[in-house]
Design an enzyme around this catalytic site. Sequence first.
Site, PDB file in Angstrom:
ATOM      1  N   TYR A 191      -2.210  -1.337  11.025  1.00 29.55           N
ATOM      2  CA  TYR A 191      -2.430  -1.757   9.453  1.00 29.55           C
ATOM      3  C   TYR A 191      -1.192  -1.634   8.869  1.00 29.55           C
ATOM      4  O   TYR A 191      -0.791  -2.403   8.021  1.00 29.55           O
ATOM      5  CB  TYR A 191      -3.614  -1.355   9.305  1.00 29.55           C
ATOM      6  CG  TYR A 191      -4.068  -1.471   7.576  1.00 29.55           C
ATOM      7  CD1 TYR A 191      -4.236  -2.657   6.925  1.00 29.55           C
ATOM      8  CD2 TYR A 191      -3.534  -0.359   7.010  1.00 29.55           C
ATOM      9  CE1 TYR A 191      -4.277  -2.537   5.530  1.00 29.55           C
ATOM     10  CE2 TYR A 191      -3.322  -0.162   5.405  1.00 29.55           C
ATOM     11  CZ  TYR A 191      -3.944  -1.558   4.873  1.00 29.55           C
ATOM     12  OH  TYR A 191      -3.814  -1.436   3.454  1.00 29.55           O
ATOM     13  N   SER A 227       0.831  -1.192  -0.118  1.00 28.45           N
ATOM     14  CA  SER A 227       0.005   0.010  -0.093  1.00 28.45           C
ATOM     15  C   SER A 227       0.892   1.140   0.000  1.00 28.45           C
ATOM     16  O   SER A 227       1.968   1.380   0.409  1.00 28.45           O
ATOM     17  CB  SER A 227      -0.816  -0.187   1.444  1.00 28.45           C
ATOM     18  OG  SER A 227      -1.401   1.245   1.331  1.00 28.45           O
ATOM     19  N   LYS A 284       1.849  -3.717   6.577  1.00 31.38           N
ATOM     20  CA  LYS A 284       2.244  -3.751   4.979  1.00 31.38           C
ATOM     21  C   LYS A 284       3.713  -3.489   5.166  1.00 31.38           C
ATOM     22  O   LYS A 284       4.435  -4.101   4.296  1.00 31.38           O
ATOM     23  CB  LYS A 284       1.402  -2.642   4.482  1.00 31.38           C
ATOM     24  CG  LYS A 284      -0.149  -2.907   4.346  1.00 31.38           C
ATOM     25  CD  LYS A 284      -0.247  -4.016   3.490  1.00 31.38           C
ATOM     26  CE  LYS A 284      -1.690  -4.193   3.162  1.00 31.38           C
ATOM     27  NZ  LYS A 284      -2.080  -5.664   2.537  1.00 31.38           N
TER      28      LYS A 284
HETATM   29  C1  UD1 Z   1      -6.815   4.549   3.896  1.00 39.74           C
HETATM   30  C2  UD1 Z   1      -6.049   4.036   4.784  1.00 39.74           C
HETATM   31  C3  UD1 Z   1      -4.747   3.459   4.082  1.00 39.74           C
HETATM   32  C4  UD1 Z   1      -5.214   2.365   3.392  1.00 39.74           C
HETATM   33  C5  UD1 Z   1      -6.355   2.507   2.433  1.00 39.74           C
HETATM   34  C6  UD1 Z   1      -6.877   1.352   1.966  1.00 39.74           C
HETATM   35  C7  UD1 Z   1      -6.309   5.703   6.676  1.00 39.74           C
HETATM   36  C8  UD1 Z   1      -5.939   6.906   7.500  1.00 39.74           C
HETATM   37  N1  UD1 Z   1      -5.678   5.182   5.658  1.00 39.74           N
HETATM   38  O1  UD1 Z   1      -6.289   5.469   3.017  1.00 39.74           O
HETATM   39  O2  UD1 Z   1      -3.677   3.183   5.138  1.00 39.74           O
HETATM   40  O3  UD1 Z   1      -4.022   1.697   2.931  1.00 39.74           O
HETATM   41  O4  UD1 Z   1      -7.273   3.295   3.179  1.00 39.74           O
HETATM   42  O5  UD1 Z   1      -7.934   1.456   0.830  1.00 39.74           O
HETATM   43  O6  UD1 Z   1      -7.346   5.209   7.132  1.00 39.74           O
HETATM   44  N2  UD1 Z   1     -12.440  10.844   3.740  1.00 39.74           N
HETATM   45  C9  UD1 Z   1     -13.520  11.689   4.235  1.00 39.74           C
HETATM   46  N3  UD1 Z   1     -14.689  11.170   4.394  1.00 39.74           N
HETATM   47  C10 UD1 Z   1     -14.765   9.728   4.662  1.00 39.74           C
HETATM   48  C11 UD1 Z   1     -13.747   8.928   4.499  1.00 39.74           C
HETATM   49  C12 UD1 Z   1     -12.422   9.527   3.818  1.00 39.74           C
HETATM   50  O7  UD1 Z   1     -13.487  12.867   3.727  1.00 39.74           O
HETATM   51  O8  UD1 Z   1     -15.812   9.147   5.305  1.00 39.74           O
HETATM   52  C13 UD1 Z   1     -11.315  11.415   3.097  1.00 39.74           C
HETATM   53  C14 UD1 Z   1      -9.884  11.005   3.748  1.00 39.74           C
HETATM   54  O9  UD1 Z   1      -9.856  12.235   4.799  1.00 39.74           O
HETATM   55  C15 UD1 Z   1      -8.932  11.146   2.715  1.00 39.74           C
HETATM   56  C16 UD1 Z   1      -9.798  10.601   1.494  1.00 39.74           C
HETATM   57  O10 UD1 Z   1     -11.148  10.740   1.821  1.00 39.74           O
HETATM   58  O11 UD1 Z   1      -8.585  12.604   2.514  1.00 39.74           O
HETATM   59  C17 UD1 Z   1      -9.535   9.194   1.196  1.00 39.74           C
HETATM   60  O12 UD1 Z   1      -9.646   8.238   2.495  1.00 39.74           O
HETATM   61  P1  UD1 Z   1      -9.802   6.751   2.419  1.00 39.74           P
HETATM   62  O13 UD1 Z   1     -10.857   6.344   1.401  1.00 39.74           O
HETATM   63  O14 UD1 Z   1     -10.274   6.157   3.823  1.00 39.74           O
HETATM   64  O15 UD1 Z   1      -8.296   6.375   2.026  1.00 39.74           O
HETATM   65  P2  UD1 Z   1      -7.018   6.766   2.665  1.00 39.74           P
HETATM   66  O16 UD1 Z   1      -7.020   7.267   3.976  1.00 39.74           O
HETATM   67  O17 UD1 Z   1      -6.237   7.678   1.626  1.00 39.74           O
END
Ligand code: UD1
Length: 351
Positions: free
Chosen positions: A162, A137, A166
């Site tokens: 997690y 990842s 990785k």
């Molecule tokens: C997350 C994990 C990462 C993992 C990946 C797997 C975290 C901190 N990181 O990545 O370790 O490898 O998923 O898919 O959890 N967001 C919102 N609202 C939400 C959900 C997310 O605003 O309900 C935003 C987050 O702040 C981020 C973006 O959307 O800016 C993407 O988030 P997400 O889909 O959870 O992925 P990552 O955080 O990049």
Amino acid sequence: MSNKKAPADTCVLVTGGAGFIGSHTVVDLLESGYQVVVVDDLSNASEKVLDRIDQIVGDEASERLSFVRADVCDRDALEAVFDEFPIDAVIHFAGFKAVGESVAKPVEYYSNNLGSTLTLVDAMRAHGCKSIIFSSSATVYGDPDELPLTEASPKKPATNPYGWTKWMVEQILMDVAKADPEWDVVLLRYFNPIGAHPSGLMGEDPKGIPNNLLPYVAQVAVGRRDAVHVFGDDYDTPDGTGVRDYIHVMDLARGHVAALGWMAGRTGCEVFNLGTGKGTSVLEIIHAFSAACGRELPYVIEPRRAGDVTANWADCTKARELMGWEATRGIADMCRDSWNWQSNNPNGYEG
Ligand code: UD1
């Protein structure tokens, strides 16, 4: 694989093959002519995925698919798989993957994600199979100093168990390849996989409240949740929301098939980023999904989520130059396919 064989003569063990990325990869492998054995304990996946795979690939290809319900930590079960099938290479997806849960249950996460890999590698070498592709990842890069991220960008300390698993499995596999020059190891660092199979038959189906952005947005679109919670609008990005490199799961699946073809006849350890090279903000995702589903999706701005980075996106030059792979689908395709899956299966596989 140290030997180059035709796909029809190559048997690939896919751990976690009933999961989101695994199932899409299994479809691509079958459509590319491989023999496939899925090992999955269905702890976080539905058995219905297997029927959907059959439906997508058709009768001839589905005859090349075998399924064994087992936990990859179960050494005896793995022995039986290697005794029964002439496994040439392994794609190792199986693992626990919820960031928040990993903070609450570190022992379970380290035990499962590291234990399964060690058990698998030990069974592989006992059976003379020394080719493995691992689902890593972009989380291993942590908060980047420079963008885009190349494979040479530094790995940073993880912010949760997690992420550490990785990080550590990468290290374990690098050390395995160093200790025995017959191994070939490919570490694929995924950016943010979203989208679904264009048929609408397969997609992401998280249990409980989704942690990741896209499944949450899709559940708002289908009316299962009220509004998207945007975690922070004060980041140093054009619109203040977090930026990520979202990649269509079909492109990601193709990346595994490309890696399998590329590694045939080689040994050593190689790392590849799999992304699109483009960054997209949370608000841009909400707008793109709104366009796909034909309705403005409501959202509310919340505080930042602990452990989130501001922005990341990949440089995928290495995958293009060495494996001839690059992502072909954009955000509109990803949102369209994700909406198609969610609207056809509002409650996922169990709906
Ligand atoms: C997350 C994990 C990462 C993992 C990946 C797997 C975290 C901190 N990181 O990545 O370790 O490898 O998923 O898919 O959890 N967001 C919102 N609202 C939400 C959900 C997310 O605003 O309900 C935003 C987050 O702040 C981020 C973006 O959307 O800016 C993407 O988030 P997400 O889909 O959870 O992925 P990552 O955080 O990049």
